[in-house]
Design a protein around this motif. Structure first.
Motif, PDB file in Angstrom:
ATOM      1  N   TYR A 168     -48.652  23.968  94.855  1.00 54.46           N
ATOM      2  CA  TYR A 168     -49.961  24.182  94.727  1.00 54.46           C
ATOM      3  C   TYR A 168     -50.877  23.598  96.354  1.00 54.46           C
ATOM      4  O   TYR A 168     -51.157  22.843  96.278  1.00 54.46           O
ATOM      5  N   LYS A 169     -51.810  24.576  96.845  1.00 50.54           N
ATOM      6  CA  LYS A 169     -52.332  23.817  98.326  1.00 50.54           C
ATOM      7  C   LYS A 169     -53.383  25.032  97.979  1.00 50.54           C
ATOM      8  O   LYS A 169     -54.110  26.372  97.901  1.00 50.54           O
ATOM      9  N   LYS A 170     -54.649  23.993  98.568  1.00 50.76           N
ATOM     10  CA  LYS A 170     -55.425  24.663  98.253  1.00 50.76           C
ATOM     11  C   LYS A 170     -56.249  25.055  99.935  1.00 50.76           C
ATOM     12  O   LYS A 170     -56.846  26.976  99.588  1.00 50.76           O
ATOM     13  N   GLY A 216     -49.142  21.438 108.773  1.00 49.04           N
ATOM     14  CA  GLY A 216     -48.354  21.785 108.250  1.00 49.04           C
ATOM     15  C   GLY A 216     -47.636  22.144 106.936  1.00 49.04           C
ATOM     16  O   GLY A 216     -48.188  21.014 106.267  1.00 49.04           O
ATOM     17  N   LEU A 217     -46.882  23.280 106.691  1.00 47.73           N
ATOM     18  CA  LEU A 217     -45.941  22.768 105.031  1.00 47.73           C
ATOM     19  C   LEU A 217     -44.358  23.202 105.585  1.00 47.73           C
ATOM     20  O   LEU A 217     -43.351  22.943 104.723  1.00 47.73           O
ATOM     21  N   ALA A 218     -43.897  22.833 106.717  1.00 48.84           N
ATOM     22  CA  ALA A 218     -42.745  22.598 106.735  1.00 48.84           C
ATOM     23  C   ALA A 218     -42.104  21.296 105.928  1.00 48.84           C
ATOM     24  O   ALA A 218     -40.917  21.288 105.482  1.00 48.84           O
ATOM     25  N   LYS A 219     -42.505  19.858 105.664  1.00 47.07           N
ATOM     26  CA  LYS A 219     -41.670  19.528 105.150  1.00 47.07           C
ATOM     27  C   LYS A 219     -41.962  19.812 104.018  1.00 47.07           C
ATOM     28  O   LYS A 219     -40.945  19.470 102.810  1.00 47.07           O
ATOM     29  N   HIS A 220     -42.928  21.041 102.757  1.00 51.24           N
ATOM     30  CA  HIS A 220     -41.913  21.106 102.103  1.00 51.24           C
ATOM     31  C   HIS A 220     -41.578  22.702 102.099  1.00 51.24           C
ATOM     32  O   HIS A 220     -40.525  22.524 100.807  1.00 51.24           O
ATOM     33  N   ASN A 234     -34.028  21.848 100.222  1.00 51.86           N
ATOM     34  CA  ASN A 234     -32.956  20.464  99.900  1.00 51.86           C
ATOM     35  C   ASN A 234     -32.073  20.486  98.505  1.00 51.86           C
ATOM     36  O   ASN A 234     -31.570  19.518  98.025  1.00 51.86           O
ATOM     37  N   THR A 235     -33.380  21.337  97.831  1.00 49.71           N
ATOM     38  CA  THR A 235     -33.142  21.104  95.879  1.00 49.71           C
ATOM     39  C   THR A 235     -33.224  22.725  95.367  1.00 49.71           C
ATOM     40  O   THR A 235     -32.058  23.114  96.049  1.00 49.71           O
ATOM     41  N   ARG A 236     -33.460  22.697  94.881  1.00 48.00           N
ATOM     42  CA  ARG A 236     -33.450  24.920  93.440  1.00 48.00           C
ATOM     43  C   ARG A 236     -34.178  25.036  94.588  1.00 48.00           C
ATOM     44  O   ARG A 236     -34.160  25.929  93.649  1.00 48.00           O
ATOM     45  N   GLY A 237     -34.980  25.183  95.562  1.00 49.10           N
ATOM     46  CA  GLY A 237     -35.632  25.999  96.199  1.00 49.10           C
ATOM     47  C   GLY A 237     -37.293  26.287  95.584  1.00 49.10           C
ATOM     48  O   GLY A 237     -37.739  24.844  94.064  1.00 49.10           O
ATOM     49  N   GLY A 238     -38.419  26.756  95.230  1.00 48.29           N
ATOM     50  CA  GLY A 238     -39.355  26.367  95.398  1.00 48.29           C
ATOM     51  C   GLY A 238     -41.136  27.834  95.166  1.00 48.29           C
ATOM     52  O   GLY A 238     -40.083  28.414  95.716  1.00 48.29           O
ATOM     53  N   LEU A 239     -41.709  27.729  94.521  1.00 47.84           N
ATOM     54  CA  LEU A 239     -43.013  28.182  95.486  1.00 47.84           C
ATOM     55  C   LEU A 239     -43.702  27.943  95.854  1.00 47.84           C
ATOM     56  O   LEU A 239     -44.330  26.558  94.840  1.00 47.84           O
ATOM     57  N   ILE A 240     -44.299  27.991  96.889  1.00 47.89           N
ATOM     58  CA  ILE A 240     -45.525  27.565  97.125  1.00 47.89           C
ATOM     59  C   ILE A 240     -46.794  28.255  97.517  1.00 47.89           C
ATOM     60  O   ILE A 240     -46.884  29.719  97.391  1.00 47.89           O
ATOM     61  N   ILE A 241     -47.825  27.597  96.529  1.00 44.95           N
ATOM     62  CA  ILE A 241     -49.382  29.380  96.396  1.00 44.95           C
ATOM     63  C   ILE A 241     -50.400  28.623  96.774  1.00 44.95           C
ATOM     64  O   ILE A 241     -50.721  27.399  96.537  1.00 44.95           O
ATOM     65  N   VAL A 242     -51.037  29.176  97.816  1.00 41.44           N
ATOM     66  CA  VAL A 242     -52.127  28.601  99.062  1.00 41.44           C
ATOM     67  C   VAL A 242     -52.896  28.859  98.289  1.00 41.44           C
ATOM     68  O   VAL A 242     -53.438  30.882  98.546  1.00 41.44           O
ATOM     69  N   LEU A 253     -48.362  33.624  99.095  1.00 42.01           N
ATOM     70  CA  LEU A 253     -47.071  32.905  98.132  1.00 42.01           C
ATOM     71  C   LEU A 253     -45.846  33.049  99.441  1.00 42.01           C
ATOM     72  O   LEU A 253     -46.074  33.775  99.851  1.00 42.01           O
ATOM     73  N   VAL A 254     -45.370  31.675  99.284  1.00 42.79           N
ATOM     74  CA  VAL A 254     -44.242  31.095 100.005  1.00 42.79           C
ATOM     75  C   VAL A 254     -43.075  31.111  98.640  1.00 42.79           C
ATOM     76  O   VAL A 254     -42.849  29.767  98.482  1.00 42.79           O
ATOM     77  N   ARG A 255     -41.980  32.012  99.227  1.00 41.09           N
ATOM     78  CA  ARG A 255     -40.882  31.728  98.341  1.00 41.09           C
ATOM     79  C   ARG A 255     -39.903  30.929  99.200  1.00 41.09           C
ATOM     80  O   ARG A 255     -39.321  31.719  99.511  1.00 41.09           O
ATOM     81  N   VAL A 256     -39.546  29.728  98.668  1.00 41.46           N
ATOM     82  CA  VAL A 256     -38.893  28.785  99.353  1.00 41.46           C
ATOM     83  C   VAL A 256     -37.176  29.381  98.754  1.00 41.46           C
ATOM     84  O   VAL A 256     -36.790  28.415  97.515  1.00 41.46           O
ATOM     85  N   PHE A 257     -36.227  29.526  99.110  1.00 38.55           N
ATOM     86  CA  PHE A 257     -34.222  29.388  98.339  1.00 38.55           C
ATOM     87  C   PHE A 257     -33.737  28.069  98.702  1.00 38.55           C
ATOM     88  O   PHE A 257     -33.980  27.457  99.935  1.00 38.55           O
ATOM     89  N   GLU A 258     -33.191  28.294  96.981  1.00 33.89           N
ATOM     90  CA  GLU A 258     -32.528  26.712  97.675  1.00 33.89           C
ATOM     91  C   GLU A 258     -31.394  26.724  98.417  1.00 33.89           C
ATOM     92  O   GLU A 258     -30.321  28.154  99.342  1.00 33.89           O
TER      93      GLU A 258
END
Length: 127
Positions: free
Chosen positions: A32-34, A40-44, A50-58, A112-117
């Protein structure tokens, strides 16, 4: 955890609110990000790739434990998705991801940002 599996284009403002009310804690596949972090979001992008992927919700504020506490959304500016693309371009190799904004409620949206593995690990942040 419907949001982790549904196509992000199908996720509505109300879906995000309901998800937050269920008190899903940040973890390996949700962040989650307020608002946009100053760095930025580069590290996310790199971490999720590098892992299983995930979802960032700003647009969701979390407490120190990673539990959502406020979910007001973001002002609906036209450049939200452009900023995501800029952040992703700071990762090498470029990660696989998709992004969209939810429908609008009272002038606010969730980004919403879905990052894939990734299949080209390791991913790292440039600079």
């Amino acid at each position: 955890m419907k949001l982790l599996n549904d196509p992000i284009k199908n996720i509505s403002f109300d879906d995000v609110v309901s998800f937050c009310k269920e008190k899903h804690i940040e973890g390996l596949q949700i962040d989650y990000k307020k608002e946009f972090p100053s760095k930025g979001l580069a590290k996310h992008f790199a971490a999720f790739s590098n892992t299983r992927g995930g979802l960032i919700i700003v647009g969701v504020e979390e407490d120190v434990k990673g539990l959502p506490v406020k979910w007001a959304g973001l002002k609906n500016e036209g450049k939200l998705i452009d900023r995501v693309h800029q952040f992703a371009s700071n990762v090498d190799p470029i990660p696989s991801y998709e992004t969209c904004v939810t429908d609008e409620k009272n002038g606010k949206v969730f980004l919403l940002v879905r990052v894939f593995e990734g299949d080209q690990t390791p991913y790292y942040v440039q600079n």
